[in-house]
Design an enzyme around this catalytic site. Structure first.
Site, PDB file in Angstrom:
ATOM      1  N   LYS A  61       0.828  -1.205   0.000  1.00  0.00           N
ATOM      2  CA  LYS A  61       0.000   0.000   0.000  1.00  0.00           C
ATOM      3  C   LYS A  61       0.871   1.267   0.000  1.00  0.00           C
ATOM      4  CE  LYS A  61      -2.297  -1.383   3.682  1.00  0.00           C
ATOM      5  NZ  LYS A  61      -1.632  -2.704   3.834  1.00  0.00           N
ATOM      6  N   THR A  62       1.861   1.325   0.883  1.00  0.00           N
ATOM      7  CA  THR A  62       2.740   2.503   0.937  1.00  0.00           C
ATOM      8  C   THR A  62       3.516   2.639  -0.370  1.00  0.00           C
ATOM      9  OG1 THR A  62       2.989   2.083   3.300  1.00  0.00           O
ATOM     10  CG2 THR A  62       4.518   3.650   2.322  1.00  0.00           C
ATOM     11  N   ASP A 106      -1.658   6.522   6.271  1.00  0.00           N
ATOM     12  CA  ASP A 106      -1.683   5.093   6.588  1.00  0.00           C
ATOM     13  C   ASP A 106      -2.646   4.888   7.753  1.00  0.00           C
ATOM     14  OD1 ASP A 106      -0.984   2.467   6.328  1.00  0.00           O
ATOM     15  OD2 ASP A 106       1.012   2.662   7.230  1.00  0.00           O
ATOM     16  N   THR A 155      -6.324  -1.563   6.754  1.00  0.00           N
ATOM     17  CA  THR A 155      -6.293  -3.023   6.679  1.00  0.00           C
ATOM     18  C   THR A 155      -7.647  -3.570   6.238  1.00  0.00           C
ATOM     19  OG1 THR A 155      -6.629  -2.948   9.058  1.00  0.00           O
ATOM     20  CG2 THR A 155      -4.424  -3.494   8.293  1.00  0.00           C
ATOM     21  N   ARG A 214       6.671  -8.085   1.941  1.00  0.00           N
ATOM     22  CA  ARG A 214       7.533  -7.643   3.041  1.00  0.00           C
ATOM     23  C   ARG A 214       8.211  -8.845   3.700  1.00  0.00           C
ATOM     24  NH1 ARG A 214       4.702  -3.947   6.617  1.00  0.00           N
ATOM     25  NH2 ARG A 214       5.769  -2.389   5.374  1.00  0.00           N
TER      26      ARG A 214
HETATM   27  P1  ADP Z   1       2.121  -1.852   3.189  1.00  0.00           P
HETATM   28  O1  ADP Z   1       2.114  -0.358   3.087  1.00  0.00           O
HETATM   29  O2  ADP Z   1       0.933  -2.482   2.524  1.00  0.00           O
HETATM   30  O3  ADP Z   1       2.317  -2.368   4.592  1.00  0.00           O
HETATM   31  P2  ADP Z   1       4.646  -1.647   1.756  1.00  0.00           P
HETATM   32  O4  ADP Z   1       4.287  -0.867   0.542  1.00  0.00           O
HETATM   33  O5  ADP Z   1       5.363  -0.919   2.844  1.00  0.00           O
HETATM   34  O6  ADP Z   1       3.366  -2.410   2.339  1.00  0.00           O
HETATM   35  O7  ADP Z   1       5.511  -2.895   1.252  1.00  0.00           O
HETATM   36  C1  ADP Z   1       6.475  -3.517   2.067  1.00  0.00           C
HETATM   37  C2  ADP Z   1       7.698  -3.884   1.253  1.00  0.00           C
HETATM   38  O8  ADP Z   1       7.348  -4.957   0.379  1.00  0.00           O
HETATM   39  C3  ADP Z   1       8.190  -2.750   0.344  1.00  0.00           C
HETATM   40  O9  ADP Z   1       9.324  -2.136   0.875  1.00  0.00           O
HETATM   41  C4  ADP Z   1       8.564  -3.412  -0.954  1.00  0.00           C
HETATM   42  O10 ADP Z   1       9.952  -3.643  -0.995  1.00  0.00           O
HETATM   43  C5  ADP Z   1       7.874  -4.742  -0.923  1.00  0.00           C
HETATM   44  N1  ADP Z   1       6.768  -4.800  -1.883  1.00  0.00           N
HETATM   45  C6  ADP Z   1       5.447  -4.648  -1.587  1.00  0.00           C
HETATM   46  N2  ADP Z   1       4.696  -4.818  -2.687  1.00  0.00           N
HETATM   47  C7  ADP Z   1       5.546  -5.078  -3.694  1.00  0.00           C
HETATM   48  C8  ADP Z   1       5.358  -5.360  -5.092  1.00  0.00           C
HETATM   49  N3  ADP Z   1       4.140  -5.434  -5.627  1.00  0.00           N
HETATM   50  N4  ADP Z   1       6.453  -5.560  -5.853  1.00  0.00           N
HETATM   51  C9  ADP Z   1       7.679  -5.518  -5.294  1.00  0.00           C
HETATM   52  N5  ADP Z   1       7.920  -5.281  -3.986  1.00  0.00           N
HETATM   53  C10 ADP Z   1       6.872  -5.059  -3.194  1.00  0.00           C
END
Ligand code: ADP
Length: 331
Positions: A61-62, A106, A155, A214
């Site tokens: 998401k981030t 977030d 979430t 992650r």
């Molecule tokens: P969320 O905000 O949903 O908790 P993040 O965007 O922070 O998740 O993702 C966590 C890590 O996972 C990121 O640093 C990235 O390296 C990896 N990641 C997440 N989604 C992808 C994707 N679709 N392709 C490649 N890496 C990803």
């Protein structure tokens, strides 16, 4: 919560984040819809609709919020629901936004109520009314906010209030990644980190990554250490297997909370059925956390089912934890 990132891990992750939609692995539908929406907005030279991203932690998401700003070539401001305790916190953020900026919030479902109401008018009309004073003498001063795009992450979209949800023009739900998508995430990360990872090694790590990029990146780090210290640096199937055993990584990829929930369900409640709140109390977590963070994957992995009488562990859950499944009908 285990799928959340520590500060040190965030620094590591920053180097692995996909920078463009093309680099973002998987989530094909959401990616296609976003790319059309962003192209439309670029063509019109106006900020796109507000975007709501829902899904469990660690699914991107981030990263998507950063990509949206990147693709629009605008700045990004990051904050979170829990950080916005008072309406004034939000006013300070909103009035400092540059035109077109992307504001990422977030855990937007955890924003304080008075701030949430201010956010409505900012999202809709790009203005906020700041109330000065109290009671009959109070006056509302309208302040303009530069046109911006809000990207909210949660979430679970169902946790948002109706008026909040209605103000997002675009909603995408991120789902767990398939093993072959996680292999692609791992291959990309390995390339960036300069780690030699064989296809078999990648498949082994992907299978234990809980459908979550992650966690895949986190395991790659452990496996890389092991390869460098105990082997010749190459992450083969054998190296991955041995490393994951040393670090007690669950064969199905379950994390600490997943295992705690499942163990409580099986050992303390005989496999259930047990109510969500009781189950959450027994593992020392909020019901919301159990429901939004642990359950989606346990359901997906076929280890837990929801029945009208509560949560029930499946026979696979008993077997996975090393117990004999009871002779009972589910449901
Ligand atoms: P969320 O905000 O949903 O908790 P993040 O965007 O922070 O998740 O993702 C966590 C890590 O996972 C990121 O640093 C990235 O390296 C990896 N990641 C997440 N989604 C992808 C994707 N679709 N392709 C490649 N890496 C990803």
């Amino acid at each position: 919560v285990a799928a959340a990132a520590t500060a040190e891990e965030r620094a590591f992750e920053a180097g692995l984040r996909p920078r463009t939609l093309a680099e973002f692995v998987g989530q094909r539908k959401a990616r296609e819809q976003l790319s059309i929406m962003l192209a439309g907005a670029r063509g019109r030279g106006r900020p796109p609709d507000h975007v709501l991203l829902s899904g469990p932690p660690g699914l991107g998401k981030t990263s998507l919020a950063m990509i949206i700003a990147q693709e629009l070539a605008v700045p990004l401001r990051l904050t979170s629901g829990p950080a916005i305790e008072r309406a004034g916190d939000l006013v300070a953020i909103l009035t400092a936004l540059a035109p077109g900026e992307v504001l990422f919030i977030d855990e937007i479902h955890r924003i304080a109520r008075p701030a949430e109401e201010l956010l409505y008018s900012a999202m809709e009309d790009f203005r906020v009314d700041v109330v000065l004073g109290k009671g009959p003498g109070a006056t509302a001063i309208p302040l303009d906010v530069a046109p911006f795009t809000l990207v909210g992450a949660t979430t679970r979209a169902g946790l948002l209030t109706g008026p909040m949800r209605d103000r997002f023009g675009f909603t995408a739900h991120l789902d767990f990644y398939d093993p072959d998508e996680l292999v692609a995430v791992l291959a990309r990360s390995a390339r960036l980190l300069g780690v030699e990872l064989t296809p078999e090694g990648a498949t082994e790590v992907a299978g234990r990554s809980r459908g979550t990029p992650r966690i895949a990146n986190r395991l790659l780090r452990r496996v890389r250490d092991y390869a460098e210290v105990r082997a010749d640096g190459v992450v083969t199937l054998d190296v991955a297997h041995a490393a994951l055993r040393v670090y007690d990584v669950d064969p199905l990829g379950l994390d600490r909370l997943d295992r705690a929930v499942l163990t409580a369900l099986v050992k303390r409640f005989g496999g259930g059925p047990v109510g969500l709140t009781t189950l959450a109390v027994s593992v020392g977590e909020e019901p919301e956390t159990v429901e939004d963070v642990a359950e989606p994957f346990l359901l997906r992995a076929g280890l837990l089912v929801r029945t009208s009488r509560g949560r029930v562990a499946t026979p696979a859950a008993f077997t996975h934890l090393g117990f004999d499944p009871p002779d009972q009908e589910l449901g």
